[in-house]
Design an enzyme around this catalytic site. Structure first.
Site, mmCIF file in Angstrom:
data_model
loop_
_atom_site.group_PDB
_atom_site.id
_atom_site.type_symbol
_atom_site.label_atom_id
_atom_site.label_comp_id
_atom_site.label_asym_id
_atom_site.label_seq_id
_atom_site.Cartn_x
_atom_site.Cartn_y
_atom_site.Cartn_z
ATOM 1 N N ALA A 5 0.452 -1.121 -0.152
ATOM 2 C CA ALA A 5 0.210 0.080 0.094
ATOM 3 C C ALA A 5 0.326 1.109 0.199
ATOM 4 O O ALA A 5 1.693 1.051 1.026
ATOM 5 C CB ALA A 5 -0.983 0.480 1.137
ATOM 6 N N GLY A 9 1.036 10.960 2.735
ATOM 7 C CA GLY A 9 0.982 11.831 4.283
ATOM 8 C C GLY A 9 0.967 11.312 5.108
ATOM 9 O O GLY A 9 0.409 10.288 5.584
ATOM 10 N N ILE A 13 -2.733 11.177 11.726
ATOM 11 C CA ILE A 13 -3.771 10.027 10.961
ATOM 12 C C ILE A 13 -2.979 8.938 10.181
ATOM 13 O O ILE A 13 -3.477 8.389 10.466
ATOM 14 C CB ILE A 13 -5.215 10.809 10.456
ATOM 15 C CG1 ILE A 13 -6.388 10.291 10.364
ATOM 16 C CG2 ILE A 13 -4.134 11.120 9.279
ATOM 17 C CD1 ILE A 13 -6.344 9.978 12.159
ATOM 18 N N ARG A 15 0.413 7.900 10.199
ATOM 19 C CA ARG A 15 1.072 6.821 11.147
ATOM 20 C C ARG A 15 0.237 6.313 12.167
ATOM 21 O O ARG A 15 0.283 4.956 12.425
ATOM 22 C CB ARG A 15 2.180 7.653 11.648
ATOM 23 C CG ARG A 15 2.704 7.788 10.955
ATOM 24 C CD ARG A 15 4.746 8.551 11.531
ATOM 25 N NE ARG A 15 4.492 9.580 13.178
ATOM 26 C CZ ARG A 15 4.190 10.359 13.293
ATOM 27 N NH1 ARG A 15 3.886 11.497 11.689
ATOM 28 N NH2 ARG A 15 4.074 10.382 14.056
ATOM 29 N N LYS A 213 -20.687 11.692 10.472
ATOM 30 C CA LYS A 213 -19.564 11.783 11.526
ATOM 31 C C LYS A 213 -19.180 13.692 11.399
ATOM 32 O O LYS A 213 -18.611 14.157 11.923
ATOM 33 C CB LYS A 213 -18.126 10.480 10.794
ATOM 34 C CG LYS A 213 -17.024 11.155 10.927
ATOM 35 C CD LYS A 213 -16.112 12.081 10.880
ATOM 36 C CE LYS A 213 -14.881 12.353 11.243
ATOM 37 N NZ LYS A 213 -14.109 13.143 11.350
HETATM 38 N N1 LIG Z 1 -5.748 13.771 13.290
HETATM 39 C C1 LIG Z 1 -6.824 13.534 13.394
HETATM 40 O O1 LIG Z 1 -7.384 13.346 15.253
HETATM 41 C C2 LIG Z 1 -8.018 13.535 11.904
HETATM 42 C C3 LIG Z 1 -8.437 12.175 12.082
HETATM 43 C C4 LIG Z 1 -9.487 11.843 11.056
HETATM 44 C C5 LIG Z 1 -9.313 12.372 9.818
HETATM 45 N N2 LIG Z 1 -8.125 13.190 9.912
HETATM 46 C C6 LIG Z 1 -7.631 13.599 8.754
HETATM 47 O O2 LIG Z 1 -6.297 13.624 7.832
HETATM 48 C C7 LIG Z 1 -5.556 14.924 7.380
HETATM 49 C C8 LIG Z 1 -4.682 14.679 7.683
HETATM 50 O O3 LIG Z 1 -5.045 15.306 8.745
HETATM 51 P P1 LIG Z 1 -3.115 15.130 10.834
HETATM 52 O O4 LIG Z 1 -3.678 15.247 11.914
HETATM 53 O O5 LIG Z 1 -2.876 13.319 9.827
HETATM 54 O O6 LIG Z 1 -2.538 16.149 9.839
HETATM 55 P P2 LIG Z 1 -0.708 16.279 9.820
HETATM 56 O O7 LIG Z 1 -0.583 17.711 9.556
HETATM 57 O O8 LIG Z 1 -0.421 15.747 10.494
HETATM 58 O O9 LIG Z 1 -0.662 14.935 8.295
HETATM 59 C C9 LIG Z 1 -0.931 15.784 6.535
HETATM 60 C C10 LIG Z 1 0.474 15.471 6.857
HETATM 61 O O10 LIG Z 1 0.311 15.032 5.254
HETATM 62 C C11 LIG Z 1 2.043 15.883 4.545
HETATM 63 N N3 LIG Z 1 1.778 16.249 3.112
HETATM 64 C C12 LIG Z 1 1.300 17.656 2.923
HETATM 65 N N4 LIG Z 1 1.554 17.991 1.774
HETATM 66 C C13 LIG Z 1 2.050 16.793 1.066
HETATM 67 C C14 LIG Z 1 2.633 16.690 0.075
HETATM 68 N N5 LIG Z 1 2.138 17.154 -1.515
HETATM 69 N N6 LIG Z 1 2.158 15.541 -0.526
HETATM 70 C C15 LIG Z 1 2.512 14.397 0.533
HETATM 71 N N7 LIG Z 1 2.508 14.465 1.951
HETATM 72 C C16 LIG Z 1 1.694 15.727 2.301
HETATM 73 C C17 LIG Z 1 2.222 16.431 6.194
HETATM 74 O O11 LIG Z 1 3.960 16.735 5.926
HETATM 75 C C18 LIG Z 1 2.169 15.417 7.337
HETATM 76 O O12 LIG Z 1 3.407 14.750 7.645
HETATM 77 C C19 LIG Z 1 -6.717 15.405 7.611
HETATM 78 O O13 LIG Z 1 -7.588 15.792 6.157
HETATM 79 C C20 LIG Z 1 -7.736 15.363 8.367
HETATM 80 O O14 LIG Z 1 -8.876 16.207 8.877
HETATM 81 C C21 LIG Z 1 -7.564 13.331 10.874
HETATM 82 O O1 LIG Z 2 -8.570 17.411 10.799
HETATM 83 P P1 LIG Z 2 -9.713 18.825 10.662
HETATM 84 O O2 LIG Z 2 -8.863 20.147 10.280
HETATM 85 O O3 LIG Z 2 -10.823 18.762 8.922
HETATM 86 O O4 LIG Z 2 -10.474 18.719 11.516
HETATM 87 C C1 LIG Z 2 -10.112 19.041 12.998
HETATM 88 C C2 LIG Z 2 -10.698 17.172 14.084
HETATM 89 O O5 LIG Z 2 -11.940 17.483 14.501
HETATM 90 C C3 LIG Z 2 -10.175 15.793 13.227
HETATM 91 O O6 LIG Z 2 -8.980 15.956 13.588
HETATM 92 C C4 LIG Z 2 -10.529 15.151 14.557
HETATM 93 O O7 LIG Z 2 -9.966 14.898 15.574
HETATM 94 C C5 LIG Z 2 -10.918 13.753 13.775
HETATM 95 O O8 LIG Z 2 -11.682 14.011 12.665
HETATM 96 C C6 LIG Z 2 -11.479 12.544 14.754
HETATM 97 O O9 LIG Z 2 -11.818 11.648 14.013
#
Ligand SMILES: NC(=O)c1ccc[n+]([C@@H]2O[C@H](COP(=O)([O-])OP(=O)(O)OC[C@H]3O[C@@H](n4cnc5c(N)ncnc54)[C@H](O)[C@@H]3O)[C@@H](O)[C@H]2O)c1
Ligand SMILES: O=P(O)(O)OC[C@@H](O)[C@@H](O)[C@H](O)[C@H](O)CO
Length: 394
Positions: A5, A9, A13, A15, A213
């Site tokens: 896979a 990013g 989320i 890792r 959600k």
């Molecule tokens: N953190 C949460 O609780 C959570 C939960 C559900 C969904 N999400 C969603 O997951 C997504 C990522 O959130 P996150 O919290 O992991 O953010 P994060 O900032 O921790 O991770 C994003 C990663 O994407 C990388 N990135 C940026 N541009 C890139 C490119 N052009 N090519 C490859 N990698 C690139 C960044 O360097 C970073 O490592 C968002 O859409 C967020 O809404 C987050």
């Molecule tokens: O990731 P965003 O910026 O769309 O929203 C921030 C948080 O609400 C989000 O990361 C939650 O932690 C996540 O969606 C829970 O499943």
């Protein structure tokens, strides 16, 4: 042959959720990122740890069997990996999808395998995989688009697990909540069948899952973040200890619940139970989730299909109540010039330079004749007229 896979990013989320479940499903995971520090750390290690934290204590899993490629410097390697993988996932943020699409398009175009690649975007957005798919088509030669389904299938997903910002000394290790939900459309895979990933709940119709959600977890979360930020709270858990903010969140989630119950034939009792679970989850004091992380990117969050305008617009069309959602919108619009948040700076600029109706259109994408529009203009006008912000407009 080992299943492979490619995941775009390597952030929280990526890792702490996607890679964990792909690893558990027996996939080798190839991370693709553009941040040198993450790529170097992934290349220099053989494992990292994902720790679930809850009031029941902590439980740690070790993730192994991964590689990492920097797409900025090694694009042809990424193309080669996609050409020979079974799954591509991403968790980069909805605004980044257009930047990862060109390399995915090239990788898909180079495929010769009889089974199409499964592409699943794991972002907090309605139809994120459809959005990515369109960008991929825009980056594919016209005469190759018709046969693309032979090379790749695209499935939307709803992904839920709170992964807060991590301590600076945590390296690749991630602390997360125990709860998770990952719903993915099954129909796009047709006769090929979906990939075997036990953590995924495969569904025929994703809309009820993603709307429930986004309009419960993320609407509630963002409401706490914006109200909490203005009340000087540091974390979501701390903000929720404030009974005023707790009551506001309940009011907001009552409004979105009425839409979800009405539209998706989810029973009131089931939605109530879901809301209680969400409030308990976001109150988790062990996560130390900051109001700045949850409020990040306010322009995305006030856009048309997102967590405030999305449900409020539908409620306005159906004659429902949306006053509390307008209160959350107001607080989101006041999330301006927050350190490290480019969109919050842009938001301040848009509000400073535009008349209320123009700013409302630019920020929310609502049509002037939509029943919600005058309510949004009133909120925008109120924020712009506020003494604190007027000073910045002059
Ligand atoms: N953190 C949460 O609780 C959570 C939960 C559900 C969904 N999400 C969603 O997951 C997504 C990522 O959130 P996150 O919290 O992991 O953010 P994060 O900032 O921790 O991770 C994003 C990663 O994407 C990388 N990135 C940026 N541009 C890139 C490119 N052009 N090519 C490859 N990698 C690139 C960044 O360097 C970073 O490592 C968002 O859409 C967020 O809404 C987050
Ligand atoms: O990731 P965003 O910026 O769309 O929203 C921030 C948080 O609400 C989000 O990361 C939650 O932690 C996540 O969606 C829970 O499943």
């Amino acid at each position: 042959m080992e299943k492979k896979a490619i995941h775009f990013g390597g952030g929280n989320i990526g890792r702490g959720f996607v890679a964990e479940f792909l690893h558990t499903a027996g996939f080798e995971v190839v991370f693709v990122d553009v941040m040198d520090s993450i790529i170097n750390a992934l290349q220099d290690t053989k494992s990292y740890q994902v720790t679930e934290v809850s009031d029941e204590g902590e439980s740690t899993k070790t993730i192994t069997n991964y590689r990492a490629i920097n797409s900025k410097t090694h694009e042809s390697d990424v193309i080669q990996e996609i050409a020979t993988a079974s799954v591509v996932t991403c968790a980069v943020g909805p605004n980044i999808l257009k930047f990862i699409a060109p390399v995915i398009a090239k990788g898909i175009d180079a495929r010769t395998d009889a089974t199409p690649l499964a592409v699943i975007a794991c972002e907090n957005a309605i139809g994120a995989t459809d959005t990515l798919h369109q960008f991929i088509k825009d980056n594919t030669a016209q005469d190759r688009i018709g046969s693309m389904p032979d090379r790749a299938r695209f499935a939307n997903s709803a992904i839920d697990r709170i992964v807060p910002g991590q301590a600076p000394d945590s390296g690749l290790n991630v602390r997360i909540e125990k709860f998770y939900e990952w719903a993915v459309e099954s129909t796009p895979f047709g006769e090929f069948g979906h990939p075997e990933i036990p953590a995924i709940h495969w569904v025929g119709n994703l809309e009820p899952y993603i709307e429930r959600k986004l309009f419960t977890v993320n609407t509630g979360h963002a409401t706490v973040a914006y109200h909490g930020y203005h009340a000087g709270k540091k974390t979501i858990a701390e903000a929720l200890q404030d009974s005023r903010i707790r009551n506001i969140v309940r009011d907001v989630l009552q409004e979105t619940a009425s839409l979800i119950i009405d539209k998706h034939e989810i029973s009131a009792a089931e939605q109530q139970e879901y809301v209680e679970t969400i409030i308990t989850r976001i109150s988790n004091p062990y996560l130390e989730d900051t109001v700045e992380r949850v409020g990040r990117a306010p322009m995305r969050k006030v856009s048309r299909k997102e967590r405030f305008i999305g449900p409020a617009a539908q409620l306005a069309e159906r004659g429902g109540k949306f006053e509390s959602l307008m209160g959350s919108l107001e607080m989101a619009l006041r999330f301006q010039n927050v350190e490290g948040d480019e969109e919050s700076v842009e938001l301040a600029k848009v509000l400073k330079e535009n008349a209320p109706a123009d700013a409302a259109i630019r920020l929310t994408g609502l049509d002037r004749d939509h029943p919600l529009f005058p309510h949004v203009v009133k909120v925008v006008d109120g924020v712009q007229s506020d003494a604190k912000y007027t000073a910045r407009r002059e």
